[in-house]
Design a protein around this motif. Structure first.
Motif, PDB file in Angstrom:
ATOM      1  N   TRP A  16       3.326   7.469  -2.650  1.00  0.00           N
ATOM      2  CA  TRP A  16       3.489   8.084  -3.964  1.00  0.00           C
ATOM      3  C   TRP A  16       4.964   8.186  -4.331  1.00  0.00           C
ATOM      4  N   ILE A  17       5.795   8.569  -3.371  1.00  0.00           N
ATOM      5  CA  ILE A  17       7.240   8.624  -3.636  1.00  0.00           C
ATOM      6  C   ILE A  17       7.747   7.229  -3.995  1.00  0.00           C
ATOM      7  N   GLY A  18       7.274   6.212  -3.265  1.00  0.00           N
ATOM      8  CA  GLY A  18       7.662   4.833  -3.575  1.00  0.00           C
ATOM      9  C   GLY A  18       7.255   4.427  -4.978  1.00  0.00           C
ATOM     10  N   LEU A  19       6.049   4.794  -5.392  1.00  0.00           N
ATOM     11  CA  LEU A  19       5.587   4.494  -6.756  1.00  0.00           C
ATOM     12  C   LEU A  19       6.441   5.230  -7.774  1.00  0.00           C
ATOM     13  N   ASN A  20       6.715   6.492  -7.524  1.00  0.00           N
ATOM     14  CA  ASN A  20       7.548   7.283  -8.423  1.00  0.00           C
ATOM     15  C   ASN A  20       8.923   6.639  -8.595  1.00  0.00           C
ATOM     16  N   GLU A  21       9.513   6.185  -7.490  1.00  0.00           N
ATOM     17  CA  GLU A  21      10.822   5.530  -7.567  1.00  0.00           C
ATOM     18  C   GLU A  21      10.728   4.217  -8.338  1.00  0.00           C
ATOM     19  N   ARG A  22       9.654   3.469  -8.104  1.00  0.00           N
ATOM     20  CA  ARG A  22       9.453   2.199  -8.816  1.00  0.00           C
ATOM     21  C   ARG A  22       9.356   2.429 -10.321  1.00  0.00           C
ATOM     22  N   MET A  23       8.806   3.579 -10.707  1.00  0.00           N
ATOM     23  CA  MET A  23       8.629   3.895 -12.130  1.00  0.00           C
ATOM     24  C   MET A  23       9.855   4.595 -12.713  1.00  0.00           C
ATOM     25  N   GLY A  24      10.950   4.652 -11.961  1.00  0.00           N
ATOM     26  CA  GLY A  24      12.204   5.184 -12.469  1.00  0.00           C
ATOM     27  C   GLY A  24      12.472   6.635 -12.136  1.00  0.00           C
ATOM     28  N   GLY A  25      11.603   7.272 -11.394  1.00  0.00           N
ATOM     29  CA  GLY A  25      11.839   8.664 -11.012  1.00  0.00           C
ATOM     30  C   GLY A  25      12.903   8.748  -9.936  1.00  0.00           C
ATOM     31  N   ARG A 124      -0.451   1.471  17.866  1.00  0.00           N
ATOM     32  CA  ARG A 124       0.940   1.355  17.416  1.00  0.00           C
ATOM     33  C   ARG A 124       1.249  -0.053  16.901  1.00  0.00           C
ATOM     34  N   ALA A 125       0.715  -1.069  17.560  1.00  0.00           N
ATOM     35  CA  ALA A 125       0.943  -2.454  17.107  1.00  0.00           C
ATOM     36  C   ALA A 125       0.329  -2.683  15.732  1.00  0.00           C
ATOM     37  N   GLN A 126      -0.876  -2.174  15.522  1.00  0.00           N
ATOM     38  CA  GLN A 126      -1.524  -2.321  14.216  1.00  0.00           C
ATOM     39  C   GLN A 126      -0.736  -1.591  13.135  1.00  0.00           C
ATOM     40  N   LEU A 127      -0.309  -0.376  13.427  1.00  0.00           N
ATOM     41  CA  LEU A 127       0.457   0.396  12.452  1.00  0.00           C
ATOM     42  C   LEU A 127       1.803  -0.265  12.152  1.00  0.00           C
ATOM     43  N   ALA A 128       2.389  -0.913  13.135  1.00  0.00           N
ATOM     44  CA  ALA A 128       3.684  -1.585  12.935  1.00  0.00           C
ATOM     45  C   ALA A 128       3.566  -2.762  11.974  1.00  0.00           C
ATOM     46  N   ARG A 129       2.366  -3.314  11.852  1.00  0.00           N
ATOM     47  CA  ARG A 129       2.155  -4.461  10.954  1.00  0.00           C
ATOM     48  C   ARG A 129       1.934  -4.040   9.505  1.00  0.00           C
ATOM     49  N   THR A 130       1.890  -2.754   9.241  1.00  0.00           N
ATOM     50  CA  THR A 130       1.619  -2.263   7.888  1.00  0.00           C
ATOM     51  C   THR A 130       2.779  -1.403   7.423  1.00  0.00           C
ATOM     52  N   SER A 131       3.290  -1.701   6.241  1.00  0.00           N
ATOM     53  CA  SER A 131       4.402  -0.925   5.683  1.00  0.00           C
ATOM     54  C   SER A 131       3.888   0.026   4.605  1.00  0.00           C
ATOM     55  N   VAL A 132       4.733   0.948   4.234  1.00  0.00           N
ATOM     56  CA  VAL A 132       4.414   1.847   3.118  1.00  0.00           C
ATOM     57  C   VAL A 132       4.221   1.023   1.848  1.00  0.00           C
ATOM     58  N   ALA A 133       4.983  -0.046   1.680  1.00  0.00           N
ATOM     59  CA  ALA A 133       4.809  -0.922   0.517  1.00  0.00           C
ATOM     60  C   ALA A 133       3.421  -1.559   0.529  1.00  0.00           C
ATOM     61  N   ASP A 134       2.924  -1.950   1.705  1.00  0.00           N
ATOM     62  CA  ASP A 134       1.564  -2.500   1.809  1.00  0.00           C
ATOM     63  C   ASP A 134       0.538  -1.471   1.353  1.00  0.00           C
ATOM     64  N   VAL A 135       0.704  -0.225   1.818  1.00  0.00           N
ATOM     65  CA  VAL A 135      -0.222   0.847   1.435  1.00  0.00           C
ATOM     66  C   VAL A 135      -0.196   1.041  -0.073  1.00  0.00           C
ATOM     67  N   LEU A 136       0.991   1.087  -0.654  1.00  0.00           N
ATOM     68  CA  LEU A 136       1.128   1.270  -2.095  1.00  0.00           C
ATOM     69  C   LEU A 136       0.491   0.108  -2.853  1.00  0.00           C
ATOM     70  N   ARG A 137       0.846  -1.108  -2.481  1.00  0.00           N
ATOM     71  CA  ARG A 137       0.332  -2.290  -3.172  1.00  0.00           C
ATOM     72  C   ARG A 137      -1.194  -2.350  -3.103  1.00  0.00           C
ATOM     73  N   GLU A 138      -1.742  -2.148  -1.929  1.00  0.00           N
ATOM     74  CA  GLU A 138      -3.189  -2.262  -1.766  1.00  0.00           C
ATOM     75  C   GLU A 138      -3.939  -1.083  -2.383  1.00  0.00           C
ATOM     76  N   SER A 139      -3.322   0.098  -2.412  1.00  0.00           N
ATOM     77  CA  SER A 139      -3.943   1.247  -3.071  1.00  0.00           C
ATOM     78  C   SER A 139      -4.040   1.015  -4.573  1.00  0.00           C
ATOM     79  N   ILE A 140      -2.973   0.492  -5.157  1.00  0.00           N
ATOM     80  CA  ILE A 140      -2.980   0.213  -6.604  1.00  0.00           C
ATOM     81  C   ILE A 140      -3.992  -0.884  -6.909  1.00  0.00           C
ATOM     82  N   ALA A 141      -4.121  -1.869  -6.044  1.00  0.00           N
ATOM     83  CA  ALA A 141      -5.049  -2.990  -6.263  1.00  0.00           C
ATOM     84  C   ALA A 141      -6.504  -2.519  -6.309  1.00  0.00           C
ATOM     85  N   VAL A 142      -6.824  -1.450  -5.577  1.00  0.00           N
ATOM     86  CA  VAL A 142      -8.190  -0.929  -5.568  1.00  0.00           C
ATOM     87  C   VAL A 142      -8.544  -0.345  -6.915  1.00  0.00           C
ATOM     88  N   HIS A 143      -7.571   0.205  -7.606  1.00  0.00           N
ATOM     89  CA  HIS A 143      -7.787   0.858  -8.904  1.00  0.00           C
ATOM     90  C   HIS A 143      -8.232  -0.170  -9.873  1.00  0.00           C
TER      91      HIS A 143
END
Length: 143
Positions: A16-25, A124-143
């Motif tokens: 959410w913070i990443g999205l807020n920053e992307r939107m100029g916050g 830990r290996a699985q989590l290392a393959r996923t970034s916060v940007a991945d979470v943001l991108r894929e969360s928005i894609a579900v919408h």
């Protein structure tokens, strides 16, 4: 025993913070983040405090107070988030030494320790393959 949602809430907050920053916050308030997570801002502030200690976010006080990422969402892995908000290992052995005269009690620790260590490494290996940007991108894609 219920599942722990600290990692999920922390990942949600960072996305959410990443999205807020992307939107100029410039900063995100704990109230804004809590509204998205649907929890109390105190829960968010506690987790963000742990993320700040890990160097993943920083806070601004006073006028214009809030939170921002210290790095790009692409450079923050869920493994780092997990490390910041989870205490101790994924699984634990008995708190007291099992009965060493019992065949199961005698061997249970030596059998389960490598299983638990392997599960922790896989997580830990699985989590290392996923970034916060991945979470943001894929969360928005579900919408």
């Amino acid at each position: 025993m219920g599942a722990n949602s600290r990692l999920t809430i922390a990942a949600h907050a960072l996305a959410w913070i990443g999205l807020n920053e992307r939107m100029g916050g410039e900063v995100a308030t704990s109230e804004q983040i809590a509204n998205s997570v649907n929890t109390n801002p105190v829960v968010i502030r506690r987790l963000l405090g742990e993320l700040r200690e890990a160097g993943l976010v920083e806070s601004r006080r006073g006028a214009g107070a809030g939170w921002r990422l210290t790095r790009t969402p692409e450079s923050i892995s869920l493994a780092e988030v997990y490390q910041a908000v989870e205490e101790g290992p994924l699984f634990a052995l008995h708190p007291a030494t099992p009965n060493q005269k019992c065949p199961v009690g005698h061997g249970i620790r030596s059998v389960l320790t490598p299983v638990y260590d392997g599960a922790e490494q896989a997580l830990r290996a699985q989590l290392a393959r996923t970034s916060v940007a991945d979470v943001l991108r894929e969360s928005i894609a579900v919408h």
